[in-house]
Design a protein around this motif. Structure first.
Motif, mmCIF file in Angstrom:
data_model
loop_
_atom_site.group_PDB
_atom_site.id
_atom_site.type_symbol
_atom_site.label_atom_id
_atom_site.label_comp_id
_atom_site.label_asym_id
_atom_site.label_seq_id
_atom_site.Cartn_x
_atom_site.Cartn_y
_atom_site.Cartn_z
ATOM 1 N N THR A 53 0.839 -1.197 0.000
ATOM 2 C CA THR A 53 0.000 0.000 0.000
ATOM 3 C C THR A 53 0.876 1.251 0.000
ATOM 4 O OG1 THR A 53 -1.778 -1.129 1.158
ATOM 5 C CG2 THR A 53 -1.783 1.264 1.249
ATOM 6 N N GLU A 63 -7.196 9.391 6.168
ATOM 7 C CA GLU A 63 -7.826 8.212 5.572
ATOM 8 C C GLU A 63 -6.782 7.125 5.301
ATOM 9 O OE1 GLU A 63 -9.715 7.323 1.256
ATOM 10 O OE2 GLU A 63 -10.528 9.073 2.297
ATOM 11 N N HIS A 64 -5.649 7.519 4.729
ATOM 12 C CA HIS A 64 -4.576 6.561 4.443
ATOM 13 C C HIS A 64 -4.031 5.949 5.740
ATOM 14 C CE1 HIS A 64 -1.060 4.739 2.655
ATOM 15 N NE2 HIS A 64 -0.315 5.368 3.554
ATOM 16 N N LYS A 67 -6.357 3.417 7.219
ATOM 17 C CA LYS A 67 -6.334 2.175 6.450
ATOM 18 C C LYS A 67 -5.130 1.331 6.854
ATOM 19 C CE LYS A 67 -5.564 1.472 1.631
ATOM 20 N NZ LYS A 67 -5.852 1.905 0.300
ATOM 21 N N SER A 70 -5.651 -0.075 10.270
ATOM 22 C CA SER A 70 -6.606 -1.178 10.190
ATOM 23 C C SER A 70 -5.905 -2.477 9.793
ATOM 24 C CB SER A 70 -7.702 -0.835 9.184
ATOM 25 O OG SER A 70 -8.518 -1.948 8.933
#
Length: 172
Positions: A53, A63-64, A67, A70
């Motif tokens: 990623t 947001e990145h 992610k 997560s």
């Protein structure tokens, strides 16, 4: 009590199989034997996603970061043991080149962040970079050559230097 929670959370078929097992640890061991291979495959897939990623242009940093966090949390649930510093390093390596100075500062000053502290620092840096880009764009557009107004690019004639009637008048 733990045995009851486990039995309630699994399928009816598994509940029937595990009903006669006395110890909770034995139930957990049996479940791990049945589903352990799936956890290994899921862990490998998540590691691949994590390492491949990269933050895309115009993606909000929060947001990145969420992610990436997560993925790291999923790995923890699947049994991977990745220390906090390595988690932060993985997130930093997924950032674009515009965060090179932040990475350099992090390494030079031997900063120690949790994932969430680092995310908040990065969001602050992102705000500064966005402001700097806007300021730079404004300076570039205002420093470009000014356009001529109304004369269509033609030079004005200087009638005082012109010869002829005005030249004769000036001489007198």
């Amino acid at each position: 009590m733990a045995k009851c929670y486990i039995l309630v959370s699994i399928s009816n078929v598994l509940q029937h199989q595990m009903q006669d097992v006395k110890l909770t640890s034995d139930i957990m061991y049996s479940l791990k034997e049945m589903f352990g291979e799936q956890g290994c495959s899921a862990r490998q897939d998540t590691i691949r996603l994590l390492l491949n990623t990269k933050m895309a242009q115009r993606t909000p940093l929060r947001e990145h970061s969420l992610k990436m966090i997560s993925y790291l949390n999923t790995l923890e649930v699947l049994g991977a043991d990745i220390n906090g510093e390595s988690q932060v390093d993985m997130i930093l390596q997924s950032l674009p080149e515009s965060f090179k100075e932040f990475r350099l500062n992090y390494n030079m000053n031997k900063k120690i962040y949790t994932m969430y502290e680092m995310m908040n620092e990065l969001v602050a840096v992102e705000g500064i970079l966005v402001t700097a880009n806007v300021d730079t764009n404004m300076v570039e557009t205002s420093s470009s050559k000014p356009k001529s107004k109304g004369n269509g690019g033609r030079k004005k004639k200087d009638f005082t230097k012109q010869e002829g009637i005005l030249g004769d008048w000036k001489a007198k």
